[in-house]
Scaffold this active site. Sequence first.
Site, PDB file in Angstrom:
ATOM      1  N   HIS A  50       0.818  -1.221   0.000  1.00 46.22           N
ATOM      2  CA  HIS A  50       0.000   0.000   0.000  1.00 46.22           C
ATOM      3  C   HIS A  50       0.848   1.266   0.000  1.00 46.22           C
ATOM      4  O   HIS A  50       0.328   2.373  -0.231  1.00 46.22           O
ATOM      5  CB  HIS A  50      -0.935   0.008   1.212  1.00 46.22           C
ATOM      6  CG  HIS A  50      -2.258   0.663   0.940  1.00 46.22           C
ATOM      7  ND1 HIS A  50      -2.458   1.553  -0.091  1.00 46.22           N
ATOM      8  CD2 HIS A  50      -3.460   0.564   1.566  1.00 46.22           C
ATOM      9  CE1 HIS A  50      -3.714   1.969  -0.091  1.00 46.22           C
ATOM     10  NE2 HIS A  50      -4.343   1.384   0.910  1.00 46.22           N
TER      11      HIS A  50
ATOM     12  N   ASP B  95      -2.102   2.307  -4.633  1.00 42.89           N
ATOM     13  CA  ASP B  95      -3.357   2.675  -3.977  1.00 42.89           C
ATOM     14  C   ASP B  95      -4.429   1.633  -4.291  1.00 42.89           C
ATOM     15  O   ASP B  95      -4.352   0.910  -5.294  1.00 42.89           O
ATOM     16  CB  ASP B  95      -3.840   4.043  -4.476  1.00 42.89           C
ATOM     17  CG  ASP B  95      -2.965   5.177  -3.962  1.00 42.89           C
ATOM     18  OD1 ASP B  95      -2.350   5.012  -2.892  1.00 42.89           O
ATOM     19  OD2 ASP B  95      -2.896   6.216  -4.645  1.00 42.89           O
TER      20      ASP B  95
END
Length: 560
Positions: free
Chosen positions: A533, A537
């Site tokens: 992450h 995204d």
Amino acid sequence: MASEVIMPQMGESIFEGTITKWLKKVGDSVQKDEPLFEISTDKVDAEIPSPVAGVLTEIKVAEGTTVQINTVVALVGESAEGVATAPVAKGSAGDGATEEATEAAEVTAKLDAAGPPSGVVSGGTEVVMPQMGESIFEGTITKWLKKVGESVQKDEPLFEISTDKVDAEIPAPVAGVLSEIKVPEGATVQINTVVAVIGGASNSDAPPAEIAEKSAPTPASLAAATPEPAPPVNSAPASTSEKLRSSPLVRRIAKDNNLDLRQIAGSGAGGRITKEDALKFLATNGAGSSEPAALAPTVPSPFTATIPPASAPAPAAPAAPLPGTLVPLTKMRSIIAQRMVESVQISPHVHTVFKVDMTRIAKLREKEKGKYEQRNGVKLTYMPFIAAAAVQTLRKFPIVNASLEQSASGLAIRYHQNINLGIAVALEWGLIVPVIKQAEDRSFLGLARAVADLAERARAKKLKPDEASGSTFTLTNSGIFGEEFGTPIINQPDSAILAIGGLKKEAVVLTDAEGNDTIAIRWMQHFCLGFDHRTIDGADAGKFMAEFKKTLENWSSEIG
């Protein structure tokens, strides 16, 4: 002072070469840059020039021998002083009788000087821990495949090692008798450490028959003393039970032209099949109509629920430990544990799961699989479809193929020029991730062949270190065991990994263009993308998976 001549490195991914022919004899003069010997690698055949002018005083490696790069293969001196008198390689058929008599006399003298067969015979060839890659400096001996006192043929697997890149079988550098094991199983040693000795054996524990056999200068004892194997009586094609001796280049010619190496007579040293032998056979007989049994992948890739390859069986699974026992981790298991913990600590993992309708591909595969294997020599599995769809989608979303790196100004994103596709392969003794380099340049058939080849060689412990590193995106398939989907751990330094779930028939609601609903039986499969992450995204991961799903459900590409 003599200058050493070494086996050169012919490319970054090449770590060994086979000496196919010496162009000079011991005692011959040689000029600087004059061709001295010929080598064959899995990439090229080449003539290697002399590094200096002088006299070839010693040949250390015989024709037909495969050695690691930087191995000293000969010495070139300023004069004929110190010229080695004992030949390294056997002569031609014309002078065989004279040479055999000379060598027999030399061996007799050696045996007489050694005294009774009990005790240690001087000499022998040292076996060292090889360097399996530029960044690898040690290895663990996991298993000895021969015991002290046993005979071993040149290039026959002698022991198994484990490094932080690959598990591999290491072949014997010469033929002879394994006289000493210096490093036990389970020990980790530095590269170039002497781990065993072939020849120069201690005969105190040898059976009487073996001692008697070693006391006479027969062709077999001559071969052990040299310690090259005795030459064959003729160059008839090898039987199926014999080891086929050939260079990587010859094996590639055979594979590309569907030739059965067992049908080719070897004219090289020790019956080795040379490039000229293969090309002569090809010119006379033409290419084969099907993949030769000795070379063809006998099973599909490891990503279908099938048995391991018959041609390269995986080691038998260890016996189940008794309850209450404490079993130490193997080298590979220890490395896997370390890497998994590191990955979870480095990357904040997020997972997203998509269900894909694979009916179109399932029908295409069922229709084409028989003709496909017959036409291309490789089984048509689902993995090439998935790999090709992943590569196509990664081109559109390069962030998923990127990696996070530390730069002078802090963390930065590396957008990779190539798509290096890692394929996780489950082994009986652990897990390894071979890598298809520059997957974006491969056709569907190229991907299918690469998957099958890497999987087979991973199970046979034949991978090179650079074939198990450098991935930019990884596929892992645990669906063959029936699970719906898994949530995989990222293979560092990748930013994403795609887990493939089980393929199953399900009742699905379909809606036509007019909005009418029907229930149909469809082939459905779950895919789970695990991603870092910090780099990717959730929106980018969702877009990537939506495009990947669309590519598979609307498959229209040629499969070759």
